[in-house]
Write a protein that holds these residues in place. Structure first.
Motif, PDB file in Angstrom:
ATOM      1  N   GLY A 261     -32.804  34.850   3.243  1.00 43.50           N
ATOM      2  CA  GLY A 261     -33.948  34.734   2.388  1.00 43.50           C
ATOM      3  C   GLY A 261     -33.764  33.187   1.624  1.00 43.50           C
ATOM      4  O   GLY A 261     -34.885  33.134   0.912  1.00 43.50           O
ATOM      5  N   SER A 262     -32.784  32.407   1.559  1.00 43.39           N
ATOM      6  CA  SER A 262     -32.914  31.327   0.741  1.00 43.39           C
ATOM      7  C   SER A 262     -31.928  30.217   1.362  1.00 43.39           C
ATOM      8  O   SER A 262     -31.096  30.265   2.168  1.00 43.39           O
ATOM      9  N   THR A 263     -32.482  28.853   1.005  1.00 45.86           N
ATOM     10  CA  THR A 263     -31.880  27.840   1.442  1.00 45.86           C
ATOM     11  C   THR A 263     -31.467  26.773   0.425  1.00 45.86           C
ATOM     12  O   THR A 263     -32.860  26.373  -0.028  1.00 45.86           O
ATOM     13  N   GLU A 264     -30.282  26.089   0.084  1.00 46.34           N
ATOM     14  CA  GLU A 264     -30.200  25.211  -1.045  1.00 46.34           C
ATOM     15  C   GLU A 264     -29.808  23.924  -0.498  1.00 46.34           C
ATOM     16  O   GLU A 264     -28.663  23.872   0.222  1.00 46.34           O
ATOM     17  N   THR A 265     -30.434  22.771  -0.369  1.00 50.35           N
ATOM     18  CA  THR A 265     -29.785  21.821   0.281  1.00 50.35           C
ATOM     19  C   THR A 265     -29.840  20.585  -0.970  1.00 50.35           C
ATOM     20  O   THR A 265     -30.673  20.366  -1.739  1.00 50.35           O
ATOM     21  N   ARG A 266     -28.555  19.927  -0.923  1.00 49.08           N
ATOM     22  CA  ARG A 266     -28.286  18.715  -1.779  1.00 49.08           C
ATOM     23  C   ARG A 266     -27.919  17.728  -1.033  1.00 49.08           C
ATOM     24  O   ARG A 266     -27.288  17.555  -0.188  1.00 49.08           O
ATOM     25  N   GLU A 267     -28.608  16.464  -1.650  1.00 50.63           N
ATOM     26  CA  GLU A 267     -28.198  15.137  -0.842  1.00 50.63           C
ATOM     27  C   GLU A 267     -27.371  14.413  -1.890  1.00 50.63           C
ATOM     28  O   GLU A 267     -27.700  14.053  -2.989  1.00 50.63           O
ATOM     29  N   ASP A 268     -25.997  14.792  -1.601  1.00 51.71           N
ATOM     30  CA  ASP A 268     -25.194  14.044  -2.765  1.00 51.71           C
ATOM     31  C   ASP A 268     -23.655  14.021  -2.345  1.00 51.71           C
ATOM     32  O   ASP A 268     -23.083  14.967  -1.673  1.00 51.71           O
ATOM     33  N   ASN A 269     -22.973  12.761  -1.962  1.00 50.27           N
ATOM     34  CA  ASN A 269     -21.769  12.729  -1.662  1.00 50.27           C
ATOM     35  C   ASN A 269     -20.721  12.268  -2.594  1.00 50.27           C
ATOM     36  O   ASN A 269     -19.611  12.098  -2.586  1.00 50.27           O
ATOM     37  N   SER A 270     -21.395  11.647  -3.620  1.00 51.05           N
ATOM     38  CA  SER A 270     -20.748  11.278  -4.930  1.00 51.05           C
ATOM     39  C   SER A 270     -19.611  10.246  -4.787  1.00 51.05           C
ATOM     40  O   SER A 270     -18.607  10.075  -5.462  1.00 51.05           O
ATOM     41  N   ASP A 271     -19.928   9.397  -3.655  1.00 54.82           N
ATOM     42  CA  ASP A 271     -19.060   8.516  -3.355  1.00 54.82           C
ATOM     43  C   ASP A 271     -17.264   8.883  -3.336  1.00 54.82           C
ATOM     44  O   ASP A 271     -16.869   8.652  -4.241  1.00 54.82           O
ATOM     45  N   GLY A 272     -16.911   9.544  -2.110  1.00 53.53           N
ATOM     46  CA  GLY A 272     -15.606  10.150  -1.996  1.00 53.53           C
ATOM     47  C   GLY A 272     -14.658   9.103  -2.005  1.00 53.53           C
ATOM     48  O   GLY A 272     -13.531   9.029  -2.368  1.00 53.53           O
ATOM     49  N   TYR A 273     -14.840   7.829  -1.415  1.00 57.36           N
ATOM     50  CA  TYR A 273     -14.159   6.664  -1.549  1.00 57.36           C
ATOM     51  C   TYR A 273     -13.611   6.322  -2.905  1.00 57.36           C
ATOM     52  O   TYR A 273     -12.477   6.229  -3.294  1.00 57.36           O
ATOM     53  N   LEU A 274     -14.444   6.157  -3.677  1.00 50.87           N
ATOM     54  CA  LEU A 274     -14.218   6.152  -5.297  1.00 50.87           C
ATOM     55  C   LEU A 274     -13.454   7.038  -5.975  1.00 50.87           C
ATOM     56  O   LEU A 274     -12.368   6.837  -6.637  1.00 50.87           O
ATOM     57  N   ARG A 275     -13.453   8.179  -5.770  1.00 47.62           N
ATOM     58  CA  ARG A 275     -12.958   9.378  -6.162  1.00 47.62           C
ATOM     59  C   ARG A 275     -11.520   9.437  -5.637  1.00 47.62           C
ATOM     60  O   ARG A 275     -10.683   9.684  -6.464  1.00 47.62           O
TER      61      ARG A 275
END
Length: 321
Positions: A261-275
């Motif tokens: 009954g629900s779908t949550e979509t986020r566009e976010d990778n937060s720059d894994g290279y930097l982290r």
């Protein structure tokens, strides 16, 4: 403490890491090394470092606190061994080798030296992957489907099996590693199939056009990961993880968490290279490697998995790990 860093292999793949390091006030990029003299000199001028074309000379002449190794997979081995001998922590890009025996030898040298290591599986540091991991935390994972399907990279060594290991070893390794990470278990069996013959017009090409790898995990989960490097008009790069009540889909820049009954979509990778770079430098400074999400010992397990797939392609049977 300012961390003195040397970089070996400073071509395209190294660029993001070098820029990250240059942005850290507690890092000084002391030396850069590349077999292409022009490239080494260009990077040295760009980042205020000393250029070298021989990494052995760099190790001899420089006082280093850490080393970044961003050479192609077939060139790995010597740099890592010297780092172990000198007790210098290193970050190395994936895949860690093209031969399992060499990777095991380096792992043993690391264990003997006790140095801090990190391998470039940057997806592990992305916010979207963290969200996926949180959604799956209390679920029974039943299976996964993964894909790295698209075109062929332009560098010549990539299409030579002896130099790259093939697409599943060099490129789709991110999906294999992410599958291990999210499923939370080690592979116990691998059965793969590979197809070739559609790229006969490409010179010096001996890798698989497409491969399909089935994986059985210790916790009972099953996975299928598909690679293809022949596509000109379509692509798919993602991992899907299935539970009874949750379905999670992770791509390079987004995550979708699906419940009844629900779908949550986020566009976010937060720059894994930097982290991943920040975490490695912090570990070098503190001596505490607990925040590193892919030390060499863990990356070796991903490499074992992809090399077992290679073995299965060649032998035409299931390989037990």
């Amino acid at each position: 403490m300012q961390v003195r860093v040397g970089a070996i292999g400073v071509g395209h793949m190294a660029g993001g890491h070098l820029e990250n390091l240059a942005g850290f006030q507690d890092v000084r990029l002391t030396a850069v090394c590349d077999i292409l003299e022009e490239q080494a000199e260009r990077r040295a001028e760009e980042f205020g470092a000393t250029p070298y074309t021989d990494y052995k000379e760099m190790f001899d002449k420089e006082e280093l606190d850490a080393v970044y190794i961003c050479t192609p997979p077939f060139a790995h081995g010597g740099q890592e061994q010297i780092s172990c001998d000198l007790g210098i922590p290193f970050f190395v890009e994936k895949p860690i080798a093209v031969q399992l025996e060499q990777a095991i030898e380096i792992h043993e040298a690391i264990e003997g030296s006790g140095i801090i290591t990190s391998v470039g599986y940057h997806w592990r540091y992305q916010r979207n992957v963290e969200r996926a991991q949180a959604a799956l935390k209390d679920e029974q994972i039943v299976g996964a489907l993964g894909y790295w399907m698209g075109g062929m990279p332009g560098v010549g060594w990539w299409r030579v099996r002896a130099q790259s290991g093939g697409q599943h070893v060099e490129q789709t390794t991110h999906i294999f590693d992410l599958c291990r990470y999210l499923v939370g278990s080690e592979a116990i069996s691998v059965h793969g199939f590979a197809a070739k013959g559609s790229m006969t017009d490409i010179p010096n090409y001996d890798i698989d056009d497409m491969s399909v790898v089935n994986i059985g995990f210790e916790n009972g989960a099953a996975a299928n990961i598909t690679s293809a490097c022949i596509l000109s008009a379509w692509g798919r790069i993602k991992l899907e993880v299935f539970c009874r009540d949750v379905f999670v889909e992770v791509s390079g820049s987004s995550v979708s968490i699906n419940r009844a009954g629900s779908t949550e979509t986020r566009e976010d990778n937060s720059d894994g290279y930097l982290r991943e770079d920040r975490v490695f430098i912090d570990a070098v400074k503190s001596g505490d490697a607990s925040r590193i999400r892919s030390p060499y010992s863990d990356a070796l397990q991903t490499f074992r998995l992809t090399m077992a797939a290679s073995d299965s392609f060649a032998k035409g049977k299931q390989i037990n790990l």
